[in-house]
Design a protein around this motif. Structure first.
Motif, short mmCIF file in Angstrom:
data_model
loop_
_atom_site.label_atom_id
_atom_site.label_comp_id
_atom_site.label_asym_id
_atom_site.label_seq_id
_atom_site.Cartn_x
_atom_site.Cartn_y
_atom_site.Cartn_z
N PRO A 129 0.79 -1.17 0.06
CA PRO A 129 0.03 0.09 0.02
C PRO A 129 0.72 1.33 -0.04
O PRO A 129 0.22 2.40 -0.58
CB PRO A 129 -0.81 -0.04 1.30
N TYR B 271 0.90 4.09 -3.01
CA TYR B 271 0.71 5.59 -2.44
C TYR B 271 2.02 6.55 -3.04
O TYR B 271 1.44 7.73 -3.40
CB TYR B 271 0.48 5.82 -0.89
N GLN C 298 -6.80 5.49 3.27
CA GLN C 298 -5.44 5.23 2.86
C GLN C 298 -4.36 5.54 3.81
O GLN C 298 -3.45 4.53 4.10
CB GLN C 298 -5.24 5.97 1.52
#
Length: 295
Positions: free
Chosen positions: A57, A61, A260
């Motif tokens: 992740p 990002y 997020q």
């Protein structure tokens, strides 16, 4: 007879060639920029699959923020992470405090720490055991013991430093010492009875307890060290300043109140990221030299 066009009639043709070359150069530059890759790695202080899971992740990002491909490159050991950065095979590495110091010394100060977790300002190590007779560091004399990796800050350097301060020399006062290679492997060695005790970083210990991968009633913490500076994200000093600033801004912008940000920060076991600097690690360097681990 061959007839050549007058000089003046060649001008439009030369202009067209010039334009074509310029456009080609611009397209080539754009293609080169599009193909640019940020190669990222981390010290292997946990299982490779866990490191990949934690980074995915964050990598996605960073790709969004940088507008370029971000690739995670696993390394076999701590030394490989240092060599990869200073030999320009990597652009950014998640270092422990000691591996950062090693990279700093090996590169003659050509690496720059960007950010650390807020937790890394006062990081700690824990000493664990299954032996009811071990309740303080001095009780480790005559026992078998495992550190993590030899280049680990929280799994070797700082635990060794605190042992020496307690007048326990691991090399002469213990029955046998080993190096498990990673924090989770240290827990497995202690839990499995391969050694009497071991040391690892508190973050991995708490994660394993929370995930019920270790029973704290069987494997217990008997000593927690004082705090010290530890992990950081480090880049090479020759990195494009624009990219360096974008990276820094991206880490600092992570917010646990967004979906997020929450996912990334939880995987990184961080409340937030904060700026850091090389001077924060002078105590780590002094401890390494004092323990004879840095020449």
């Amino acid at each position: 007879m061959l007839r050549f066009p007058a000089y003046s009639s060649l001008k439009p043709l030369k202009s067209l060639v010039s334009i074509a070359l310029t456009v080609g150069a611009l397209l080539g530059a754009a293609h080169s920029q599009a193909q640019q890759v940020l190669r990222v790695s981390a010290i292997p202080d946990e299982a490779p699959t866990e490191l990949q899971r934690k980074f995915k992740p964050l990598g996605d990002y960073l790709e969004q923020k940088l507008g370029m491909k971000v690739e995670f490159v696993p390394v076999t050991d701590y030394a490989a992470s240092v060599e990869g950065l200073i030999n320009k095979k990597l652009e950014m590495v998640w270092f422990g405090g000691f591996t950062f110091v090693q990279a700093k010394v090996r590169s003659n100060n050509q690496v720059v720490p960007l950010v650390q977790r807020a937790e890394d300002e006062k990081f700690r190590s824990v000493f664990i055991t299954t032996d009811k007779n071990i309740n303080k560091l001095e009780d480790l004399k005559g026992k078998t013991f495992t550190f993590g990796s030899e280049s680990s800050t929280s799994g070797h350097l700082m635990p060794r430093s605190f042992l020496l301060a307690a007048k326990v020399n691991p090399d002469t006062d213990m029955k046998r010492i080993a190096f498990s290679g990673a924090h989770d492997a240290t827990v497995a060695a202690v839990a499995g009875g391969k050694v009497d005790a071991g040391a690892l970083n508190i973050s991995v210990w708490e994660k394993l307890v929370n995930e019920k991968k270790v029973d704290p009633t069987q494997v217990r913490v008997f000593y927690t060290t004082p705090g010290y500076y530890d992990y950081n994200w480090t880049v090479r000093a020759d990195m494009n300043p624009v990219i360096r600033q974008k990276l820094t801004d991206a880490f600092l912008a992570l917010d646990k109140n967004t979906p997020q940000g929450k996912e990334i920060l939880e995987l990184q076991r961080a409340s937030k990221f904060i700026p850091t600097k090389a001077e924060n690690y002078t105590a780590i360097e002094a401890a390494a030299r004092n323990a004879g681990l840095l020449k």
